[in-house]
Design a protein around this motif. Structure first.
Motif, PDB file in Angstrom:
ATOM      1  N   ASP A  61       0.810  -1.212   0.000  1.00  0.00           N
ATOM      2  CA  ASP A  61       0.000   0.000   0.000  1.00  0.00           C
ATOM      3  C   ASP A  61       0.850   1.271   0.000  1.00  0.00           C
ATOM      4  O   ASP A  61       0.496   2.262  -0.652  1.00  0.00           O
ATOM      5  N   ASP A 164      -9.674  -6.427  11.901  1.00  0.00           N
ATOM      6  CA  ASP A 164      -8.736  -6.218  10.799  1.00  0.00           C
ATOM      7  C   ASP A 164      -8.881  -4.820  10.213  1.00  0.00           C
ATOM      8  O   ASP A 164      -7.896  -4.153   9.897  1.00  0.00           O
ATOM      9  N   ARG A 165     -10.114  -4.382  10.051  1.00  0.00           N
ATOM     10  CA  ARG A 165     -10.348  -3.039   9.516  1.00  0.00           C
ATOM     11  C   ARG A 165      -9.806  -1.974  10.462  1.00  0.00           C
ATOM     12  O   ARG A 165      -9.208  -0.989  10.039  1.00  0.00           O
ATOM     13  N   GLN A 167      -7.335  -2.129  12.465  1.00  0.00           N
ATOM     14  CA  GLN A 167      -5.880  -2.062  12.359  1.00  0.00           C
ATOM     15  C   GLN A 167      -5.485  -1.122  11.218  1.00  0.00           C
ATOM     16  O   GLN A 167      -4.537  -0.342  11.332  1.00  0.00           O
ATOM     17  N   ARG A 168      -6.208  -1.193  10.107  1.00  0.00           N
ATOM     18  CA  ARG A 168      -5.920  -0.311   8.974  1.00  0.00           C
ATOM     19  C   ARG A 168      -6.264   1.136   9.297  1.00  0.00           C
ATOM     20  O   ARG A 168      -5.559   2.068   8.881  1.00  0.00           O
TER      21      ARG A 168
END
Length: 285
Positions: A61, A164-165, A167-168
């Protein structure tokens, strides 16, 4: 819970010594604030160049952001940080289809965290839509050291895909506010597991309706190296849960006469405590 990067046990946060990372040298520069407000575009890299003139490769990314979004090219200068206090100025040396190479223009440095390290325990697992994202993002911007989803009788779970989201969301917020230390996202925990951590902490606050106002409580409190912030779910903690945590040593504090959402209460408590601890440390000789 699946999908989480293993972190040190919660109790280790309370008295964890912050040391230099890998072979990077810890900086003696007192102006941490200036270092955390870099003038160059800053990007995350798990690995930093170990010394001046060494090269690391940036992919994924961050590579996409640098090359496709910002359209950076060879010889452009950037800063890399590793989320653990390490930062180094670099220059793009090579770009290909899969990534880019950057060369360190100086010796990398590590800066130690400053001020009270606040650890947030919030029962936000049942928040709908983007409200959990917002809570985690603002905790990052305000400088919380870690955040832990708190499981209670009225907020018993948090979905794995949401973790998980989040963490982003944390990484994006770290880059946006230019902090050098990434906020840790810990595995969810139940109140029973939180009690020993509260007992070890010298500074822990739990938001409770109709409790003594926070500002009043702070007039007789002293700053510590770390502290806990505990926020209940929609519908608040049960009386039993509040009793368990206050008996373990948490101080119940009120946040005003109105009923607040989980994210609003978290921001109110965290922002007030961050400003309070910062002002107290500024007054210390």
């Amino acid at each position: 819970m699946q999908g989480l990067v293993p972190r040190p046990r919660f109790a280790e946060f309370l008295n964890r010594p912050w040391r230099k990372i890998s072979r990077l040298r810890a900086s003696s520069t007192p102006d941490y604030a200036n270092q955390s407000r870099g003038v160059l575009p800053r990007f995350y890299s798990e690995a930093l160049p170990p010394s001046k003139g060494s090269v690391v490769r940036v992919q994924g990314d961050e590579f996409w952001h640098m090359s496709k979004v910002l359209r950076m090219t060879i010889s452009d200068r950037v800063e890399l940080f590793n989320g653990r206090g390490g930062v180094v100025r670099c220059c793009i040396q090579k770009i290909d289809q899969t990534g880019l190479d950057v060369i360190a223009l100086e010796e990398p440095q590590v800066f130690l965290p400053k001020g009270t390290q606040w650890h947030v325990f919030a029962a936000f697992g049942t928040l709908k839509g983007s409200r959990a994202d917002w809570l985690v993002e603002k905790c990052t911007e305000l400088g919380a050291s870690s955040i832990t989803p708190l499981l209670t009788e009225r907020s018993p779970s948090i979905s794995e895909n949401r973790v998980d989201r989040l963490q982003r969301v944390i990484l994006a917020a770290v880059k946006q506010c230019q902090r050098l230390h990434e906020m840790s996202m810990n595995p969810s925990t139940k109140i029973g597991s939180l009690l020993p951590i509260v007992a070890q902490s010298k500074l822990s606050f739990i938001a409770v309706a109709e409790a003594t106002p926070l500002i009043t409580t702070l007039t007789c409190s002293r700053v510590e190296a770390s502290g806990l912030i505990i926020i209940g779910p929609e519908g608040d903690f049960t009386e039993k849960e509040v009793k368990m945590m206050t008996e373990a040593g948490a101080t119940a504090v009120g946040l005003g006469p109105n009923r607040l959402r989980v994210e609003t209460a978290t921001m109110t408590l965290l922002a007030t405590l961050m400003l309070w601890s910062d002002s107290q440390q500024q007054q210390d000789p």
